[in-house]
Design a protein around this motif. Structure first.
Motif, PDB file in Angstrom:
ATOM      1  N   THR A 179     -29.925  -2.496  42.222  1.00 39.71           N
ATOM      2  CA  THR A 179     -29.871  -2.330  43.676  1.00 39.71           C
ATOM      3  C   THR A 179     -28.660  -3.057  44.260  1.00 39.71           C
ATOM      4  O   THR A 179     -27.933  -2.518  45.100  1.00 39.71           O
TER       5      THR A 179
ATOM      6  N   ASP B  71     -36.308   3.821  44.637  1.00 38.22           N
ATOM      7  CA  ASP B  71     -37.252   2.824  44.138  1.00 38.22           C
ATOM      8  C   ASP B  71     -38.289   2.552  45.231  1.00 38.22           C
ATOM      9  O   ASP B  71     -37.927   2.181  46.344  1.00 38.22           O
TER      10      ASP B  71
ATOM     11  N   ASN C  79     -35.760  -1.720  48.048  1.00 36.32           N
ATOM     12  CA  ASN C  79     -34.818  -2.836  48.186  1.00 36.32           C
ATOM     13  C   ASN C  79     -33.452  -2.407  48.706  1.00 36.32           C
ATOM     14  O   ASN C  79     -32.818  -3.152  49.457  1.00 36.32           O
TER      15      ASN C  79
ATOM     16  N   ASP D 191     -30.165   4.772  43.622  1.00 34.86           N
ATOM     17  CA  ASP D 191     -30.685   3.502  43.111  1.00 34.86           C
ATOM     18  C   ASP D 191     -32.043   3.751  42.459  1.00 34.86           C
ATOM     19  O   ASP D 191     -33.015   4.080  43.133  1.00 34.86           O
TER      20      ASP D 191
HETATM   21 MG    MG Z   1     -33.793  -2.410  42.387  1.00 36.63          MG
END
Ligand code: MG
Ligand code: ADP
Length: 399
Positions: free
Chosen positions: A155, A178, A182, A264
């Motif tokens: 991330t 994700d 994040n 990500d």
């Molecule tokens: Mg991550």
């Protein structure tokens, strides 16, 4: 159409960039966003250098004064002049000066400057002469940031490289895949329950543009957030038609002219990661400089091989980035040698050091690029982004 566009034509308000997110989705969902709205930001995107200038070799770039303020080293050589007063965050290993400073020593602004000023300041510090350009690729590069290990810097890498490229005139989208969200947090994009997110694209075939939000203060950067809904997607996808290529379809259907799309990935090799691998042309693997670094990467590379042979022949591991490098340990050095022996030229010359500024930045909903552009973490991510851009331009894209 990228070929003939000069650096100063990248303004985010440019009406030619049809479909560029305006924050509509966020407003429609009743989300109130702090700070300046994207459309109000009036900062040139990156340096307006007319002709590309060959960048000096990595490491020889003049370092801004604030780079001397290296938290990891614990001995501030000079206090940053323009950093606003911020609430203290207790972080292990970060040594404050401890000495009382007079007004003559330090000039601190009392309030946070507008986000746009932070971005402008970041560019000035990272690229003081404006000489370094990050050439736009000839075609859209979709890069999946993957490693099934958690906490290796996926991330952090996606966010900071995306910000660095956007600050230098590239049009960038970060897709947060994700469920922990994040990347959305790091980019300060609302992602609480009810916000339209990547789940809607995957499960309900919502167009990508409808769930894309601009990133405050960073012209040219947008984000597709992940909300808690995404936690169920891995299971729900199992019964969906063409379950592996839902994200690829959403990206293909997106008319907005992005230069880069970073995905990500979550720390697993499940259907979400498979969707990212099917949607991408390139994989960027962040590898943490620690024992067992290469273990698990084997599983990732064989998965990438499977996706390549069955679902996405265009897929390649284009980039490997060493993260959290601690130069005080011999282990980090050994890991670096191992990874370079294994992946060869795919490994970027830039190595990201373990740097407390990098880990502090998300708690201020910022990337380290704007939080502390003079820190070693920011400078390294800037160099990594520059390498990624130059590699893409050199070979006319890597797809
Ligand atoms: Mg991550
Ligand atoms: P992943 O996405 O692979 O799970 P993250 O990017 O979230 O990994 O990083 C894991 C943790 O390590 C985060 O708390 C992050 O702030 C911290 N971190 C990442 N890179 C660095 C770095 N270069 N120096 C210090 N801390 C870092």
């Amino acid at each position: 159409m990228h070929d003939n566009v000069s650096a100063d034509e990248y303004g985010s308000a440019d009406p030619r960039y049809e479909g560029w997110p305006t924050g509509r989705s966020a407003e429609a969902s009743g989300v109130s966003r702090p700070g300046v709205s994207h459309s109000e930001v009036n900062v040139p995107a990156g340096p307006t250098v007319a002709s590309p200038i060959v960048a000096p070799p990595y490491g020889s770039r003049p370092v801004a004064p604030s780079a001397a303020y290296s938290a990891a080293e614990g001995v501030p050589g000079q206090v940053r002049q323009t950093t606003p007063a911020r609430p203290p965050v207790p972080v292990d290993g970060y040594a404050e000066t401890g000495t009382a400073m007079t007004d003559a020593d330090v000039s601190r602004e009392t309030e946070d400057p507008p986000l746009a000023q932070e971005a402008e300041r970041a560019v000035k510090i990272l690229n003081p002469s404006g000489e370094i350009t990050m050439p736009r690729p000839t075609h859209r590069r979709v890069i999946c940031v993957a490693n099934q290990k958690g906490g290796v810097g996926k991330t952090t890498t996606a966010v900071n490289i995306a910000v660095a490229l956007a600050l230098h005139g590239n049009r960038v989208l970060v897709i947060d895949l994700d469920p922990q969200g994040n990347a959305s947090t790091g980019l300060n994009v609302p992602h609480h329950a009810g916000v339209p997110d990547v789940y809607d694209c995957l499960i309900d075939s919502t167009p990508l543009a409808d769930v894309t939000q601009p990133v405050d203060g960073i012209p040219n950067l947008a984000c597709v957030p992940a909300t808690i809904d995404l936690a169920g997607a891995e299971i729900e996808l199992v019964s969906v038609v063409a379950r592996e290529s839902r994200l690829a379809r959403a990206i293909q259907g997106c008319a907005t002219e992005y230069d880069y799309i970073f995905i990500d990935c979550p720390p697993s090799l499940g259907l979400l990661t498979v969707n990212a691998l099917v949607a991408a042309q390139e994989v960027l693997i962040p590898i943490q400089c620690e024992y067992y670094a290469l273990e698990g990467v084997q599983a990732l590379t064989s998965n990438i091989g499977l996706v390549k042979s069955h679902l996405n022949p265009h897929l390649d591991i284009s980039t490997v980035l060493l993260t959290m490098y601690d130069r005080r340990t011999r282990l980090a050095d050994l890991v670096e040698q191992d990874v370079r022996a294994h992946f060869g030229e795919k490994v970027l010359q830039a190595v990201i050091p373990r740097n407390v500024r990098v880990s502090e930045a998300p708690s201020y909903s910022q990337s380290v690029m704007t939080y502390d552009p003079g820190s070693r973490g920011a400078i390294s991510y800037f160099e990594a982004a520059q390498e990624i851009a130059e590699r893409g331009a050199r070979v006319g894209g890597l797809a």
